[in-house]
Design a protein around this motif. Structure first.
Motif, PDB file in Angstrom:
ATOM      1  N   CYS A 155       0.828  -1.210   0.000  1.00 23.49           N
ATOM      2  CA  CYS A 155       0.000   0.000   0.000  1.00 23.49           C
ATOM      3  C   CYS A 155       0.860   1.256   0.000  1.00 23.49           C
ATOM      4  O   CYS A 155       0.543   2.237  -0.686  1.00 23.49           O
ATOM      5  N   TYR A 156       1.945   1.233   0.758  1.00 23.65           N
ATOM      6  CA  TYR A 156       2.852   2.381   0.763  1.00 23.65           C
ATOM      7  C   TYR A 156       3.447   2.605  -0.627  1.00 23.65           C
ATOM      8  O   TYR A 156       3.547   3.749  -1.102  1.00 23.65           O
ATOM      9  N   ASN A 157       3.850   1.531  -1.279  1.00 22.24           N
ATOM     10  CA  ASN A 157       4.418   1.655  -2.629  1.00 22.24           C
ATOM     11  C   ASN A 157       3.372   2.139  -3.630  1.00 22.24           C
ATOM     12  O   ASN A 157       3.664   2.969  -4.501  1.00 22.24           O
ATOM     13  N   LEU A 158       2.157   1.619  -3.509  1.00 25.14           N
ATOM     14  CA  LEU A 158       1.081   2.056  -4.399  1.00 25.14           C
ATOM     15  C   LEU A 158       0.734   3.520  -4.155  1.00 25.14           C
ATOM     16  O   LEU A 158       0.489   4.278  -5.100  1.00 25.14           O
ATOM     17  N   HIS A 159       0.722   3.909  -2.900  1.00 30.35           N
ATOM     18  CA  HIS A 159       0.436   5.306  -2.548  1.00 30.35           C
ATOM     19  C   HIS A 159       1.467   6.237  -3.178  1.00 30.35           C
ATOM     20  O   HIS A 159       1.121   7.287  -3.737  1.00 30.35           O
ATOM     21  N   ARG A 160       2.725   5.851  -3.096  1.00 27.73           N
ATOM     22  CA  ARG A 160       3.779   6.666  -3.703  1.00 27.73           C
ATOM     23  C   ARG A 160       3.600   6.750  -5.214  1.00 27.73           C
ATOM     24  O   ARG A 160       3.742   7.827  -5.812  1.00 27.73           O
ATOM     25  N   SER A 161       3.277   5.633  -5.830  1.00 27.74           N
ATOM     26  CA  SER A 161       3.094   5.613  -7.278  1.00 27.74           C
ATOM     27  C   SER A 161       1.917   6.479  -7.712  1.00 27.74           C
ATOM     28  O   SER A 161       1.986   7.180  -8.727  1.00 27.74           O
ATOM     29  N   ILE A 162       0.842   6.460  -6.937  1.00 30.26           N
ATOM     30  CA  ILE A 162      -0.373   7.190  -7.312  1.00 30.26           C
ATOM     31  C   ILE A 162      -0.216   8.690  -7.122  1.00 30.26           C
ATOM     32  O   ILE A 162      -0.631   9.487  -7.972  1.00 30.26           O
ATOM     33  N   PHE A 163       0.415   9.097  -6.031  1.00 31.11           N
ATOM     34  CA  PHE A 163       0.372  10.506  -5.640  1.00 31.11           C
ATOM     35  C   PHE A 163       1.682  11.264  -5.821  1.00 31.11           C
ATOM     36  O   PHE A 163       1.700  12.481  -5.608  1.00 31.11           O
ATOM     37  N   GLN A 164       2.770  10.614  -6.203  1.00 29.14           N
ATOM     38  CA  GLN A 164       4.054  11.310  -6.198  1.00 29.14           C
ATOM     39  C   GLN A 164       4.080  12.499  -7.163  1.00 29.14           C
ATOM     40  O   GLN A 164       4.586  13.583  -6.815  1.00 29.14           O
ATOM     41  N   TYR A 165       3.532  12.337  -8.354  1.00 27.35           N
ATOM     42  CA  TYR A 165       3.556  13.442  -9.317  1.00 27.35           C
ATOM     43  C   TYR A 165       2.547  14.530  -8.945  1.00 27.35           C
ATOM     44  O   TYR A 165       2.794  15.721  -9.177  1.00 27.35           O
ATOM     45  N   LEU A 166       1.416  14.125  -8.377  1.00 21.93           N
ATOM     46  CA  LEU A 166       0.425  15.107  -7.942  1.00 21.93           C
ATOM     47  C   LEU A 166       0.976  15.965  -6.810  1.00 21.93           C
ATOM     48  O   LEU A 166       0.801  17.192  -6.798  1.00 21.93           O
ATOM     49  N   ILE A 167       1.657  15.323  -5.860  1.00 21.82           N
ATOM     50  CA  ILE A 167       2.233  16.061  -4.738  1.00 21.82           C
ATOM     51  C   ILE A 167       3.392  16.935  -5.213  1.00 21.82           C
ATOM     52  O   ILE A 167       3.562  18.077  -4.756  1.00 21.82           O
ATOM     53  N   ALA A 168       4.191  16.412  -6.135  1.00 16.49           N
ATOM     54  CA  ALA A 168       5.319  17.193  -6.656  1.00 16.49           C
ATOM     55  C   ALA A 168       4.820  18.458  -7.347  1.00 16.49           C
ATOM     56  O   ALA A 168       5.368  19.552  -7.140  1.00 16.49           O
ATOM     57  N   PHE A 169       3.778  18.318  -8.162  1.00 15.60           N
ATOM     58  CA  PHE A 169       3.233  19.508  -8.833  1.00 15.60           C
ATOM     59  C   PHE A 169       2.687  20.498  -7.820  1.00 15.60           C
ATOM     60  O   PHE A 169       2.912  21.711  -7.943  1.00 15.60           O
TER      61      PHE A 169
END
Length: 280
Positions: free
Chosen positions: A235-249
């Motif tokens: 779940c942690y890995n999936l969370h990073r994959s889903i939100f990393q670009y959204l959070i970065a932007f």
């Protein structure tokens, strides 16, 4: 008969408990309003978005960008802004570029991470079935509603007041409301990571209670604990994959907006300062 059995198996694998649906409802509601749903839940089962849903989301991106373009047209009628606050006028063009990237990231992320989003929900459900603090989870659902209601009310009140005071157009109002989706993405990510953190805390408590268990039940219990821990890590890995670009932007957008607002404040101060000196 085979097709019916296959459909039943798919529904069984994609079945979502009512508790998980209640937890996701306030988070997904805002995503649906802004036409960026991560998945769809129908008849208590979770599925990828349909082609029609993807087309509607694409139309939503075009509509959102139309509001930004029309905002330039609106402020273009004010010669005072163009002459005295040229930075604010030019910043409107920069907004089209920056938020065009933001909405594109939202849309592309929705398409590319659809499987990850569904898998995250299924995995967190498996964890929840084994590790569940009922009172905490009930409060968590209520807090989800409070968080989403708070951000919506904040935007509506502030933007409506500013629009009424400065007599801005409805297009500028809608343009400002569109920005809410980026903050909602951050709240979505934060709430899910808080839930994962709590589940990991419950797992740690269960692991500490392991020594009090009888020897006959430890083997199955260890297997289950290991499986749940693996799901938490996934779940942690999936969370990073889903939100990393959204959070970065969102982080980059927040930094740039802070600088531009600071510069606009300086321009406003220079405009007001001569007037204040004349009053004295």
């Amino acid at each position: 008969m085979l097709s019916r059995r296959t459909n039943y198996q798919v529904q069984l694998e994609n079945y979502i408990d009512k508790e998980i649906q209640s937890m996701l409802l306030p988070l997904d509601l805002i995503q649906n309003i802004f036409l960026f749903p991560k998945y769809r839940i129908k008849n208590n089962c979770i599925y990828p978005n349909t082609l029609m849903s993807n087309l509607i989301s694409a139309c939503g991106v075009i509509i959102f960008m139309f509001f930004f373009v029309h905002h330039i047209y609106d402020i273009g009628h004010y010669d005072y802004i163009k002459e005295k606050m040229d930075f604010a006028y030019m910043n409107s063009y920069a907004d089209i570029f920056m938020y065009g990237i933001g909405f594109s990231i939202n849309y592309i992320n929705r398409l590319t991470q659809k499987s990850s989003s569904i898998m995250f929900v299924l995995r967190i459900q498996n964890v929840h079935r084994f590790l569940n603090n009922g009172s905490y989870f009930d409060r968590f659902i209520v807090n989800n509603w409070i968080c989403m209601a708070a951000i919506v009310c904040f935007y509506l009140v502030i933007i409506t007041l500013v629009t009424a005071i400065f007599k801005l157009s409805i297009y500028t109002l809608m343009k400002s409301l569109c920005l809410m989706c980026f903050d909602c993405n951050v709240i979505y990510a934060i709430r899910l990571i808080q839930l994962l953190t709590h589940k990991l805390h419950l797992w740690d408590i269960e692991a500490q209670n392991f020594r009090w268990m009888e020897d006959g039940s430890t083997k199955d219990y260890c297997k289950r604990m290991f499986q749940v821990y693996a799901h938490i890590l996934e779940c942690y890995n999936l969370h990073r994959s889903i939100f990393q670009y959204l959070i970065a932007f969102h982080s980059i957008e927040y930094f740039i907006c802070s600088l531009t607002r600071f510069e606009m404040s300086i321009q406003i101060f220079h405009l007001v300062e001569p007037f204040a000196l004349n009053v004295k």
